[in-house]
Motif scaffolding. Structure first.
Motif, mmCIF file in Angstrom:
data_model
loop_
_atom_site.group_PDB
_atom_site.id
_atom_site.type_symbol
_atom_site.label_atom_id
_atom_site.label_comp_id
_atom_site.label_asym_id
_atom_site.label_seq_id
_atom_site.Cartn_x
_atom_site.Cartn_y
_atom_site.Cartn_z
ATOM 1 N N ASP A 20 0.865 -1.176 0.000
ATOM 2 C CA ASP A 20 0.000 0.000 0.000
ATOM 3 C C ASP A 20 0.904 1.229 0.000
ATOM 4 O O ASP A 20 1.706 1.407 0.915
ATOM 5 C CB ASP A 20 -0.909 -0.001 1.226
ATOM 6 C CG ASP A 20 -1.909 1.140 1.218
ATOM 7 O OD1 ASP A 20 -2.222 1.672 0.136
ATOM 8 O OD2 ASP A 20 -2.392 1.500 2.314
ATOM 9 N N VAL A 21 0.797 2.023 -1.030
ATOM 10 C CA VAL A 21 1.555 3.270 -1.135
ATOM 11 C C VAL A 21 0.537 4.399 -1.157
ATOM 12 O O VAL A 21 -0.295 4.465 -2.061
ATOM 13 C CB VAL A 21 2.434 3.301 -2.408
ATOM 14 C CG1 VAL A 21 3.150 4.628 -2.529
ATOM 15 C CG2 VAL A 21 3.425 2.145 -2.415
ATOM 16 N N ARG A 22 0.618 5.252 -0.158
ATOM 17 C CA ARG A 22 -0.343 6.356 -0.059
ATOM 18 C C ARG A 22 0.368 7.695 -0.122
ATOM 19 O O ARG A 22 1.332 7.934 0.598
ATOM 20 C CB ARG A 22 -1.113 6.275 1.256
ATOM 21 C CG ARG A 22 -1.983 5.060 1.295
ATOM 22 C CD ARG A 22 -2.898 5.068 2.456
ATOM 23 N NE ARG A 22 -3.591 3.782 2.478
ATOM 24 C CZ ARG A 22 -4.726 3.595 3.052
ATOM 25 N NH1 ARG A 22 -5.321 4.598 3.664
ATOM 26 N NH2 ARG A 22 -5.288 2.412 3.036
ATOM 27 N N ASN A 23 -0.164 8.539 -0.973
ATOM 28 C CA ASN A 23 0.318 9.909 -1.055
ATOM 29 C C ASN A 23 -0.394 10.690 0.047
ATOM 30 O O ASN A 23 -1.590 10.935 -0.031
ATOM 31 C CB ASN A 23 0.003 10.494 -2.431
ATOM 32 C CG ASN A 23 0.478 11.919 -2.573
ATOM 33 O OD1 ASN A 23 0.961 12.541 -1.627
ATOM 34 N ND2 ASN A 23 0.350 12.464 -3.765
ATOM 35 N N GLU A 24 0.329 11.067 1.074
ATOM 36 C CA GLU A 24 -0.238 11.792 2.208
ATOM 37 C C GLU A 24 0.111 13.273 2.163
ATOM 38 O O GLU A 24 0.008 13.974 3.165
ATOM 39 C CB GLU A 24 0.205 11.158 3.516
ATOM 40 C CG GLU A 24 -0.342 9.753 3.704
ATOM 41 C CD GLU A 24 -0.061 9.165 5.058
ATOM 42 O OE1 GLU A 24 0.946 9.556 5.693
ATOM 43 O OE2 GLU A 24 -0.854 8.300 5.496
ATOM 44 N N PRO A 32 -1.659 21.908 -3.653
ATOM 45 C CA PRO A 32 -2.538 20.818 -4.087
ATOM 46 C C PRO A 32 -1.889 20.015 -5.218
ATOM 47 O O PRO A 32 -1.236 20.566 -6.096
ATOM 48 C CB PRO A 32 -3.790 21.540 -4.581
ATOM 49 C CG PRO A 32 -3.784 22.850 -3.865
ATOM 50 C CD PRO A 32 -2.329 23.211 -3.697
ATOM 51 N N GLY A 33 -2.066 18.707 -5.171
ATOM 52 C CA GLY A 33 -1.508 17.836 -6.203
ATOM 53 C C GLY A 33 -0.067 17.429 -5.969
ATOM 54 O O GLY A 33 0.514 16.726 -6.788
ATOM 55 N N SER A 34 0.509 17.856 -4.859
ATOM 56 C CA SER A 34 1.909 17.520 -4.563
ATOM 57 C C SER A 34 2.078 16.021 -4.333
ATOM 58 O O SER A 34 1.150 15.325 -3.912
ATOM 59 C CB SER A 34 2.380 18.259 -3.314
ATOM 60 O OG SER A 34 2.469 19.630 -3.548
ATOM 61 N N GLU A 35 3.265 15.540 -4.615
ATOM 62 C CA GLU A 35 3.659 14.165 -4.330
ATOM 63 C C GLU A 35 4.985 14.221 -3.577
ATOM 64 O O GLU A 35 6.043 13.972 -4.128
ATOM 65 C CB GLU A 35 3.812 13.359 -5.611
ATOM 66 C CG GLU A 35 2.511 12.998 -6.277
ATOM 67 C CD GLU A 35 2.723 12.017 -7.411
ATOM 68 O OE1 GLU A 35 2.332 10.850 -7.251
ATOM 69 O OE2 GLU A 35 3.306 12.418 -8.438
ATOM 70 N N SER A 36 4.899 14.569 -2.305
ATOM 71 C CA SER A 36 6.117 14.753 -1.530
ATOM 72 C C SER A 36 6.130 13.992 -0.204
ATOM 73 O O SER A 36 7.185 13.773 0.369
ATOM 74 C CB SER A 36 6.318 16.249 -1.242
ATOM 75 O OG SER A 36 5.197 16.766 -0.540
ATOM 76 N N HIS A 37 4.971 13.577 0.280
ATOM 77 C CA HIS A 37 4.854 12.876 1.555
ATOM 78 C C HIS A 37 4.129 11.553 1.318
ATOM 79 O O HIS A 37 2.990 11.554 0.866
ATOM 80 C CB HIS A 37 4.060 13.713 2.558
ATOM 81 C CG HIS A 37 4.724 14.996 2.932
ATOM 82 N ND1 HIS A 37 4.848 16.057 2.060
ATOM 83 C CD2 HIS A 37 5.276 15.391 4.096
ATOM 84 C CE1 HIS A 37 5.461 17.049 2.680
ATOM 85 N NE2 HIS A 37 5.731 16.671 3.913
ATOM 86 N N PHE A 38 4.788 10.445 1.652
ATOM 87 C CA PHE A 38 4.212 9.135 1.386
ATOM 88 C C PHE A 38 4.271 8.227 2.603
ATOM 89 O O PHE A 38 5.136 8.367 3.460
ATOM 90 C CB PHE A 38 4.962 8.442 0.231
ATOM 91 C CG PHE A 38 4.695 9.063 -1.097
ATOM 92 C CD1 PHE A 38 3.626 8.643 -1.876
ATOM 93 C CD2 PHE A 38 5.506 10.073 -1.580
ATOM 94 C CE1 PHE A 38 3.378 9.223 -3.102
ATOM 95 C CE2 PHE A 38 5.263 10.664 -2.810
ATOM 96 C CZ PHE A 38 4.192 10.230 -3.572
ATOM 97 N N LYS A 39 3.347 7.298 2.617
ATOM 98 C CA LYS A 39 3.324 6.207 3.592
ATOM 99 C C LYS A 39 3.323 4.921 2.793
ATOM 100 O O LYS A 39 2.530 4.769 1.861
ATOM 101 C CB LYS A 39 2.068 6.290 4.452
ATOM 102 C CG LYS A 39 1.861 5.100 5.376
ATOM 103 C CD LYS A 39 0.552 5.270 6.144
ATOM 104 C CE LYS A 39 0.234 4.053 6.967
ATOM 105 N NZ LYS A 39 -1.014 4.258 7.732
ATOM 106 N N VAL A 40 4.224 4.007 3.144
ATOM 107 C CA VAL A 40 4.256 2.713 2.471
ATOM 108 C C VAL A 40 4.097 1.594 3.504
ATOM 109 O O VAL A 40 4.663 1.649 4.591
ATOM 110 C CB VAL A 40 5.539 2.492 1.637
ATOM 111 C CG1 VAL A 40 5.652 3.523 0.533
ATOM 112 C CG2 VAL A 40 6.775 2.484 2.481
ATOM 113 N N VAL A 41 3.305 0.616 3.132
ATOM 114 C CA VAL A 41 3.154 -0.612 3.913
ATOM 115 C C VAL A 41 3.580 -1.743 2.988
ATOM 116 O O VAL A 41 3.009 -1.909 1.905
ATOM 117 C CB VAL A 41 1.698 -0.822 4.377
ATOM 118 C CG1 VAL A 41 1.576 -2.122 5.159
ATOM 119 C CG2 VAL A 41 1.210 0.368 5.205
ATOM 120 N N VAL A 42 4.600 -2.480 3.406
ATOM 121 C CA VAL A 42 5.138 -3.569 2.587
ATOM 122 C C VAL A 42 5.125 -4.851 3.415
ATOM 123 O O VAL A 42 5.720 -4.899 4.491
ATOM 124 C CB VAL A 42 6.588 -3.275 2.132
ATOM 125 C CG1 VAL A 42 7.079 -4.352 1.176
ATOM 126 C CG2 VAL A 42 6.725 -1.900 1.508
#
Length: 102
Positions: A20-24, A32-42
């Motif tokens: 699960d990769v979430r753009n937070e 708005p629309g940024s892709e700079s903070h993510f959470k990953v569950v592997v």
């Protein structure tokens, strides 16, 4: 898109049973629309016998280019299949941003 690149790289490196990769970014004070903070569950069998710090280092290594250039923050949650089952297939929620945002 950065999120798709992260997903692709983590799939290739860890052959996860669950990813699960979430753009937070929306939770932070960014445009708005940024892709700079993510959470990953592997969740991967490849984490068997690995300490948490080793797992995180491996994820950081796979995403080294993105961490150097695009990603400002990365929350990493890594599990073996057995650990994931014990967690009821649930990773902790990310905390609210202390620096603003929503």
């Amino acid at each position: 898109m950065i999120q798709q690149l992260i997903e692709q790289k983590l799939h290739q490196a860890f052959h996860p049973l669950y990813l699960d990769v979430r753009n937070e970014s929306y939770m932070h004070n960014v445009p708005p629309g940024s892709e700079s903070h993510f959470k990953v569950v592997v969740v991967s069998e490849l984490f068997e016998g690995e300490r948490l710090i080793s797992r995180h280092r491996k994820v950081n290594g796979v995403l080294a280019d993105e961490l150097s250039n695009s990603i400002h923050a990365l929350a990493i949650h890594t599990y073996t299949p057995e650990e994931w089952s014990k967690e009821n297939e649930f990773a902790p929620a990310s905390p609210k941003c202390a620096g603003g945002g929503n």
